[in-house]
Design an enzyme around this catalytic site. Sequence first.
Site, mmCIF file in Angstrom:
data_model
loop_
_atom_site.group_PDB
_atom_site.id
_atom_site.type_symbol
_atom_site.label_atom_id
_atom_site.label_comp_id
_atom_site.label_asym_id
_atom_site.label_seq_id
_atom_site.Cartn_x
_atom_site.Cartn_y
_atom_site.Cartn_z
ATOM 1 N N SER A 119 35.790 -8.532 51.046
ATOM 2 C CA SER A 119 36.485 -7.562 51.921
ATOM 3 C C SER A 119 36.437 -8.024 53.373
ATOM 4 O O SER A 119 37.247 -7.585 54.192
ATOM 5 C CB SER A 119 35.816 -6.190 51.797
ATOM 6 O OG SER A 119 34.453 -6.274 52.214
ATOM 7 N N ASP A 143 31.222 -5.818 43.997
ATOM 8 C CA ASP A 143 30.955 -4.879 45.086
ATOM 9 C C ASP A 143 29.564 -4.272 44.878
ATOM 10 O O ASP A 143 29.196 -3.922 43.746
ATOM 11 C CB ASP A 143 32.030 -3.769 45.034
ATOM 12 C CG ASP A 143 32.015 -2.923 46.294
ATOM 13 O OD1 ASP A 143 33.073 -2.748 46.911
ATOM 14 O OD2 ASP A 143 30.907 -2.472 46.681
ATOM 15 N N PHE A 193 23.354 -8.852 52.697
ATOM 16 C CA PHE A 193 24.252 -8.820 53.868
ATOM 17 C C PHE A 193 25.429 -7.865 53.650
ATOM 18 O O PHE A 193 26.077 -7.456 54.593
ATOM 19 C CB PHE A 193 24.863 -10.215 54.114
ATOM 20 C CG PHE A 193 23.913 -11.231 54.623
ATOM 21 C CD1 PHE A 193 23.462 -12.269 53.810
ATOM 22 C CD2 PHE A 193 23.470 -11.179 55.933
ATOM 23 C CE1 PHE A 193 22.592 -13.239 54.294
ATOM 24 C CE2 PHE A 193 22.595 -12.149 56.421
ATOM 25 C CZ PHE A 193 22.163 -13.172 55.597
ATOM 26 N N SER A 204 19.793 -4.559 62.730
ATOM 27 C CA SER A 204 20.461 -4.875 63.989
ATOM 28 C C SER A 204 19.728 -4.267 65.173
ATOM 29 O O SER A 204 19.098 -3.218 65.058
ATOM 30 C CB SER A 204 21.891 -4.309 63.939
ATOM 31 O OG SER A 204 22.471 -4.269 65.230
ATOM 32 N N THR A 238 20.991 -2.721 67.283
ATOM 33 C CA THR A 238 21.657 -1.441 67.556
ATOM 34 C C THR A 238 20.762 -0.259 67.192
ATOM 35 O O THR A 238 20.973 0.861 67.669
ATOM 36 C CB THR A 238 23.009 -1.381 66.811
ATOM 37 O OG1 THR A 238 23.829 -0.414 67.440
ATOM 38 C CG2 THR A 238 22.841 -1.065 65.344
ATOM 39 N N TYR A 284 27.590 3.420 62.568
ATOM 40 C CA TYR A 284 27.098 2.115 62.101
ATOM 41 C C TYR A 284 25.596 2.011 62.340
ATOM 42 O O TYR A 284 24.823 1.689 61.442
ATOM 43 C CB TYR A 284 27.822 0.973 62.825
ATOM 44 C CG TYR A 284 27.123 -0.350 62.672
ATOM 45 C CD1 TYR A 284 26.410 -0.898 63.731
ATOM 46 C CD2 TYR A 284 27.143 -1.029 61.469
ATOM 47 C CE1 TYR A 284 25.736 -2.096 63.589
ATOM 48 C CE2 TYR A 284 26.471 -2.221 61.309
ATOM 49 C CZ TYR A 284 25.772 -2.756 62.380
ATOM 50 O OH TYR A 284 25.095 -3.942 62.241
ATOM 51 N N LYS A 338 22.162 1.729 59.729
ATOM 52 C CA LYS A 338 21.105 0.712 59.791
ATOM 53 C C LYS A 338 19.725 1.369 59.882
ATOM 54 O O LYS A 338 18.762 0.948 59.239
ATOM 55 C CB LYS A 338 21.325 -0.234 60.984
ATOM 56 C CG LYS A 338 22.493 -1.195 60.788
ATOM 57 C CD LYS A 338 22.307 -2.060 59.539
ATOM 58 C CE LYS A 338 23.482 -2.985 59.299
ATOM 59 N NZ LYS A 338 23.355 -3.746 58.031
ATOM 60 N N TYR A 349 18.931 -8.284 64.102
ATOM 61 C CA TYR A 349 19.661 -9.323 64.830
ATOM 62 C C TYR A 349 20.036 -8.818 66.218
ATOM 63 O O TYR A 349 20.447 -7.668 66.358
ATOM 64 C CB TYR A 349 20.990 -9.658 64.159
ATOM 65 C CG TYR A 349 20.993 -9.894 62.693
ATOM 66 C CD1 TYR A 349 22.171 -9.763 61.983
ATOM 67 C CD2 TYR A 349 19.847 -10.248 61.990
ATOM 68 C CE1 TYR A 349 22.212 -9.984 60.616
ATOM 69 C CE2 TYR A 349 19.884 -10.469 60.628
ATOM 70 C CZ TYR A 349 21.062 -10.324 59.946
ATOM 71 O OH TYR A 349 21.117 -10.531 58.592
ATOM 72 N N ASN A 374 34.022 -8.491 69.552
ATOM 73 C CA ASN A 374 32.850 -9.116 70.172
ATOM 74 C C ASN A 374 33.256 -10.229 71.146
ATOM 75 O O ASN A 374 34.307 -10.855 71.008
ATOM 76 C CB ASN A 374 31.912 -9.675 69.092
ATOM 77 C CG ASN A 374 31.309 -8.586 68.226
ATOM 78 O OD1 ASN A 374 31.200 -8.717 67.045
ATOM 79 N ND2 ASN A 374 30.899 -7.487 68.845
ATOM 80 N N ARG A 421 23.200 -10.048 77.300
ATOM 81 C CA ARG A 421 22.827 -9.926 75.898
ATOM 82 C C ARG A 421 21.995 -11.120 75.446
ATOM 83 O O ARG A 421 22.011 -12.167 76.105
ATOM 84 C CB ARG A 421 24.093 -9.850 75.017
ATOM 85 C CG ARG A 421 24.956 -8.623 75.252
ATOM 86 C CD ARG A 421 24.272 -7.359 74.803
ATOM 87 N NE ARG A 421 25.118 -6.180 74.933
ATOM 88 C CZ ARG A 421 25.219 -5.445 76.041
ATOM 89 N NH1 ARG A 421 24.542 -5.804 77.139
ATOM 90 N NH2 ARG A 421 25.999 -4.378 76.069
HETATM 91 C C1 WQD Z 1 28.662 -8.460 74.425
HETATM 92 C C2 WQD Z 1 28.909 -8.306 75.915
HETATM 93 C C3 WQD Z 1 30.329 -6.461 76.475
HETATM 94 C C4 WQD Z 1 33.928 -8.133 74.541
HETATM 95 C C5 WQD Z 1 27.790 -5.654 69.191
HETATM 96 C C6 WQD Z 1 27.388 -4.445 68.406
HETATM 97 C C7 WQD Z 1 26.044 -4.674 67.782
HETATM 98 C C8 WQD Z 1 26.010 -5.973 67.012
HETATM 99 C C9 WQD Z 1 26.470 -7.132 67.857
HETATM 100 C C10 WQD Z 1 26.238 -5.524 64.649
HETATM 101 C C11 WQD Z 1 28.858 -6.863 76.385
HETATM 102 C C12 WQD Z 1 30.994 -7.781 76.851
HETATM 103 C C13 WQD Z 1 32.640 -7.921 75.011
HETATM 104 C C14 WQD Z 1 34.977 -8.346 75.481
HETATM 105 C C15 WQD Z 1 33.395 -8.139 77.269
HETATM 106 N N1 WQD Z 1 26.802 -5.857 65.837
HETATM 107 N N2 WQD Z 1 32.388 -7.938 76.351
HETATM 108 N N3 WQD Z 1 34.672 -8.345 76.818
HETATM 109 O O1 WQD Z 1 28.306 -4.918 72.139
HETATM 110 O O2 WQD Z 1 26.280 -6.424 72.575
HETATM 111 O O3 WQD Z 1 26.879 -5.820 70.249
HETATM 112 O O4 WQD Z 1 27.772 -6.802 68.379
HETATM 113 O O5 WQD Z 1 25.087 -5.382 64.404
HETATM 114 O O6 WQD Z 1 25.783 -3.579 66.919
HETATM 115 O O7 WQD Z 1 27.287 -3.365 69.298
HETATM 116 O O8 WQD Z 1 28.345 -7.386 71.506
HETATM 117 O O9 WQD Z 1 29.991 -9.158 71.815
HETATM 118 O O10 WQD Z 1 30.798 -6.741 71.721
HETATM 119 O O11 WQD Z 1 29.554 -7.561 73.733
HETATM 120 O O12 WQD Z 1 33.153 -8.146 78.499
HETATM 121 O O13 WQD Z 1 36.186 -8.528 75.126
HETATM 122 O O14 WQD Z 1 30.219 -8.780 76.207
HETATM 123 O O15 WQD Z 1 30.546 -5.470 77.490
HETATM 124 O O16 WQD Z 1 28.276 -6.841 77.687
HETATM 125 P P1 WQD Z 1 27.448 -6.067 71.719
HETATM 126 P P2 WQD Z 1 29.759 -7.723 72.147
#
Ligand code: WQD
Length: 335
Positions: free
Chosen positions: A35, A59, A81, A125, A127, A149, A153, A174, A196, A228
């Site tokens: 998926s 699934d 995963f 995560s 999160t 989400y 978790k 992660y 992301n 990050r």
């Molecule tokens: C990273 C930074 C944004 C996109 C997410 C989920 C988290 C985990 C990992 C599952 C931030 C900035 C982003 C863009 C930007 N997923 N950004 N322009 O939000 O830290 O984590 O992915 O487990 O649960 O929340 O990752 O890559 O979305 O953002 O400026 O087009 O990049 O503001 O500072 P995030 P991200």
Amino acid sequence: MAKILLTGGAGYIGSHTYLALLEAGFEVVVFDNFSNAKPDVPDRLQQIAGQAVHLVRGDVLDRAALDAVFADHQIDGVVHFAAKKAVGESVAQPIDYMHTNIGGLLTLLAAMEEAGVRRLVFSSSATVYGDTEVQPIPEDHPRTYTSPYAYTKIAGEQILEQLPAPWAIGILRYFNPVGAHRSALIGEDPADIPNNLVPYIAKVATGELSELGVFGDDYNTPDGTGVRDYIHVEDLARGHVLSLQALLDSGKGHTVNLGTGEGSSVLEVVAAYSDACGRALPYRIQPRRDGDVAVLTARPEKARELLGFEATRSLSDMCRSSWAWVSGQIRNARD
Ligand code: WQD
């Protein structure tokens, strides 16, 4: 040789973990409903590993399919995963996320119980920590959800915490997985416009998207943009192997962060990716994204103490490996 069931093993982190498990001498059965994975991933894994992937299409909500896998194979441990992972999507589809992520875990656990398999590595995560000023974050920080989400978790972790010995569970939180395999034959391959940062920058670098929107430059960080803890997907995969080996060797569980402990800002990632692809990448400052926090970095010590895990690859390695992957994809599409 221990045999491992890898649910979601055709996905981004799952496929990299598949290769790391083979390298560590495990036999692996991949269980995936595709998926969120391209159909050619198993062929690419075979090309890299030089052996056919033992693939079962299925699934995790399908108990009979799982029972059949445990009946057909002497499984020693499971790396789980198979779940949905998009924060924004979970807000729109909370019931689907709870059904797949929590229902899928419970279905898997019931099948494992029935088969007498009680070693599980669980994909969690950062999160689960919610929005917090405590940075870098230790594993004993309270959990709070900021999206459906994140709730799934936390619920998954709490379900796993109820399991008595001889269950042994590795919960891996992660931070921000990025990058691609050194072969450049597998990597992050989002179906549509990425949410992301790094996969979005990758599409700007290939020209598929025109410019990056930087979500806010007024945070309390050195350059004002979000910070990050990015970790190379190959380091992350190795963390799963070490977690599994610890469970199989000791029968004791653990909950650890998988991060580097280092933070990188959005603009630092843009600069690193520009170096990797050889051109300045266009970006525009935009308003903050709802729900974003200024800084999110890991306390990485516990994984080192308990598992002997340490991330070794740099932000530059992450961006270079991502660029090699996406530019190779574009070249193949042209040929
Ligand atoms: C990273 C930074 C944004 C996109 C997410 C989920 C988290 C985990 C990992 C599952 C931030 C900035 C982003 C863009 C930007 N997923 N950004 N322009 O939000 O830290 O984590 O992915 O487990 O649960 O929340 O990752 O890559 O979305 O953002 O400026 O087009 O990049 O503001 O500072 P995030 P991200």
